[in-house]
Design a protein around this motif. Structure first.
Motif, PDB file in Angstrom:
ATOM      1  N   ALA A 133       0.725  -1.132   0.113  1.00  0.00           N
ATOM      2  CA  ALA A 133       0.001   0.086   0.068  1.00  0.00           C
ATOM      3  C   ALA A 133       0.863   1.161   0.170  1.00  0.00           C
ATOM      4  O   ALA A 133       1.906   1.273   0.571  1.00  0.00           O
ATOM      5  CB  ALA A 133      -1.009  -0.164   1.260  1.00  0.00           C
ATOM      6  N   ASP A 134       0.441   2.120  -0.568  1.00  0.00           N
ATOM      7  CA  ASP A 134       1.166   3.582  -0.679  1.00  0.00           C
ATOM      8  C   ASP A 134       1.023   4.242   0.592  1.00  0.00           C
ATOM      9  O   ASP A 134       1.887   4.792   0.972  1.00  0.00           O
ATOM     10  CB  ASP A 134       0.596   4.312  -2.050  1.00  0.00           C
ATOM     11  N   ARG A 466       2.199  -2.213   5.708  1.00  0.00           N
ATOM     12  CA  ARG A 466       2.090  -1.785   4.286  1.00  0.00           C
ATOM     13  C   ARG A 466       1.915  -2.975   3.314  1.00  0.00           C
ATOM     14  O   ARG A 466       1.014  -3.047   2.271  1.00  0.00           O
ATOM     15  CB  ARG A 466       3.024  -0.843   3.883  1.00  0.00           C
ATOM     16  N   ALA A 467       3.020  -3.827   3.349  1.00  0.00           N
ATOM     17  CA  ALA A 467       2.768  -5.029   2.388  1.00  0.00           C
ATOM     18  C   ALA A 467       1.772  -5.742   2.652  1.00  0.00           C
ATOM     19  O   ALA A 467       1.238  -6.307   1.469  1.00  0.00           O
ATOM     20  CB  ALA A 467       4.261  -6.019   2.723  1.00  0.00           C
ATOM     21  N   ALA A 468       1.171  -6.043   3.811  1.00  0.00           N
ATOM     22  CA  ALA A 468      -0.076  -6.926   3.860  1.00  0.00           C
ATOM     23  C   ALA A 468      -1.560  -6.069   3.955  1.00  0.00           C
ATOM     24  O   ALA A 468      -2.449  -6.749   3.472  1.00  0.00           O
ATOM     25  CB  ALA A 468      -0.090  -7.202   5.164  1.00  0.00           C
ATOM     26  N   ALA A 469      -1.366  -4.636   3.779  1.00  0.00           N
ATOM     27  CA  ALA A 469      -2.707  -4.012   3.986  1.00  0.00           C
ATOM     28  C   ALA A 469      -3.730  -4.305   2.902  1.00  0.00           C
ATOM     29  O   ALA A 469      -4.699  -4.495   3.125  1.00  0.00           O
ATOM     30  CB  ALA A 469      -2.363  -2.382   3.993  1.00  0.00           C
ATOM     31  N   PRO A 470      -3.235  -4.336   1.339  1.00  0.00           N
ATOM     32  CA  PRO A 470      -4.252  -4.452   0.601  1.00  0.00           C
ATOM     33  C   PRO A 470      -4.973  -5.755   0.490  1.00  0.00           C
ATOM     34  O   PRO A 470      -6.332  -5.871   0.529  1.00  0.00           O
ATOM     35  CB  PRO A 470      -3.309  -4.462  -0.878  1.00  0.00           C
TER      36      PRO A 470
END
Length: 568
Positions: A133-134, A466-470
């Motif tokens: 995620a950005d 952030r890597a897992a958020a989507p």
């Protein structure tokens, strides 16, 4: 020859069934030995292998689980996969011998198609990993995800069912229950904690719980928590101890901790991975018969899977330490014993961790991020409860070993065979019965930041979130642990430190506070933590010789107090 890979674990009932029906059948075994290179994998010892093969198997079957049966080229490219195959056809399900024959025919007669399938599948998996995620998810975004989880509660029987029918299976899903109990949700999603409490009550009063020894079974095959699958896993029970403590159910927490100590803890101090679902009664193997028998005294209990899995023991150490602080001190000593056993048996000569040990003999399997994170989190919990900074220092060293300028990874870079085959698991793994590797590691890094060990640990946790958020925001029921970490990063912490007499009324009050950090230490121990670089303890003393509490909320600290009521 093609490769047949069978992945399972020692307490998996259907793994046992397929082994008896097919692998131990002389005629079927001859077919396997004549036409395949057969490899058996313990998913608990090699979780990265399991994750990579589950990724690939999802292209062939929507019903993933164990036993996992995969067929691959000698280079490791999977071209067909399934789960349990019976000895004779059942409805639309072919027999295992039929599968062997079909795979053998494809290998010898249509080799080009087989190779093309394996190559295209690997390319598809490699391109399927979602981008990070950005923007870091805000508290409002996370609250919406939690509200989605709350809306999925089974209002009739509690917990979360896989479907509306009574035959829908029901799992404890402890990572999601712990997410719902996050203190910040009291204002963001007021009903969240109640969902967790109702699920715990439903499980505690159902067939899912063994009324004799206090442990919980793996899952119920029916929506009303009846007809359980009788294996008892360390991960489920460690998680449910923490759920019970957060719900204020000390009795269930103590009884479940008693199961870990009295049944699963081994003479070495390490804690076994699981207890089997099957036992031998009147000369016959029985699934669950031991637990359904009123008088167990005359029966031999189901066997233990005596592997001491590093990360799983970390979860147990954290749970036992917390339970001991609130209920019976013997659980703290059990946690200390387990920690010392893992640090002795599961550490290689070069100082790196191994995934597991058996009979105090280290496995050759390298540790995963789950092991480094899970053990670190357990040691940090033990350090806060006992006041012994050495455990916290060892936890920090474990986390530091996985941090580098190249990113977050375990020393050695993971499973070497998967690396050679180009089959590393893609994307961020979901949280199952226990937090995934990234979730466990992020939780440990977050704990270090809350103890004042430095901003770098918060940054590491944020990277993993952030890597897992989507994926996590799209399917929150599958990512409870990483969403719990995300909430801890998105909302201000509460940190409570008590300095003085560890058995004082003020210390007991602190142990019942819903805070992100609760530490009870002597004045000398507080000074040791501060000298070791844990800034939360700096300047914290027993004022005037009286036991003193320091309560910091939302980055603001109240005046020190000696009044237990001030903490409530």
């Amino acid at each position: 020859m093609p490769v047949l890979v069978s992945i399972g674990y020692s307490t998996c009932h259907w793994c046992h069934v397929m082994a008896r029906e097919s692998f131990q059948n002389a005629e079927t075994a001859a077919l396997v030995n004549d036409g395949f290179v057969a490899i058996k994998v313990d998913r608990e010892e090699h979780p990265d292998v399991d994750a990579a093969y589950l990724d690939a198997a999802s292209a062939f079957t929507p019903h993933l689980g164990w036993p996992l049966t995969a067929f691959a080229t000698p280079e490791g490219r999977i071209f067909y996969a399934g789960t349990y195959f019976p000895p004779a056809p059942r409805g639309q399900l072919p027999s295992f011998r039929q599968v062997l024959a079909a795979v053998r025919e494809a290998w010898t007669e249509r080799r080009g198609e087989v190779d093309a399938t394996g190559a295209s599948l690997r390319e598809a998996l490699a391109s399927a990993a979602p981008a990070a995620a950005d923007a870091f998810p805000s508290g409002e975004v996370l609250a919406a995800a939690v509200a989605d989880v709350v809306s999925r509660e089974d209002r009739e029987f509690g917990g979360f069912a896989a479907g509306a029918s009574l035959d829908s299976p029901k799992f404890p899903n402890t990572p999601v229950l712990r997410l719902l109990q996050h203190p910040a949700l009291a204002s963001l999603v007021p009903g969240a904690a109640g969902v967790a409490s109702r699920a715990l009550t439903a499980m505690t009063t159902s067939e899912l719980r063994d009324a004799v020894e206090g442990g919980f079974f793996r899952y119920a095959t029916r929506r009303d928590w009846t007809v359980p699958h009788y294996e008892r896993m360390l991960t489920d029970n460690a998680g449910l101890i923490e759920v019970a403590l957060a719900a204020g159910d000390d009795a269930t927490a103590a009884e479940t901790a008693g199961f870990l100590v009295d049944v699963l803890q081994l003479p070495s101090g390490g804690i076994a991975a699981a207890q089997d679902s099957e036992s031998v009664i009147d000369g016959q193997r029985s699934e669950g018969g031991y637990y359904r028998t009123a008088d167990r005294a005359a029966l031999a209990p189901p066997a233990l899977d005596a592997k001491v899995v590093t990360g799983w023991n970390g979860h147990a150490i954290a749970a036992l330490a917390a339970a001991g602080a609130r209920t019976d001190p013997r659980f703290v000593e059990a946690a200390r014993w387990a920690a010392d056993a893992v640090l002795e048996a599961n550490v290689a000569d070069d100082g790196t961790l191994r995934r597991a040990s058996l009979d105090e003999i280290r496995s050759a399997a390298p540790a995963t991020l789950e092991d480094y994170g899970g053990l670190a989190r357990g040691l940090l919990a033990l350090g806060r409860v006992t006041g012994e900074v050495a455990y916290a220092e060892r936890a920090r060293a474990l986390v530091d070993a996985c941090l580098s300028t190249d990113g977050i990874r375990t020393p050695g870079g993971g499973d070497p065979v998967l690396a050679l085959q180009g089959m590393q698991p893609q994307g961020v793994p979901s949280d199952g019965a226990a937090p995934s590797g990234p979730s466990a590691f992020a939780a440990a890094a977050l704990d270090l930041w809350r103890l004042g060990a430095g901003e770098g640990y918060r940054e590491a946790a944020e990277t993993l979130v952030r890597a897992a958020a989507p994926a996590a925001l799209a399917a929150p029921l599958a990512y409870g642990a990483i969403l719990e970490v995300a909430l801890g990063l998105a909302t201000p912490p509460r940190q409570v430190v008590v300095v003085g007499e560890t058995d004082a009324a003020l210390a007991d009050a602190a142990r019942r506070v819903a805070a992100d950090v609760v530490a009870v230490v002597t004045p000398a121990q507080a000074a040791d933590f501060a000298r070791a670089g844990f800034a939360l303890f700096e300047g914290k003393v027993a004022q005037g010789g009286a036991t003193t509490a320091y309560d910091c909320r939302a980055f603001t600290c109240a005046l020190p107090t000696t009044d237990p009521a001030a903490l409530i």
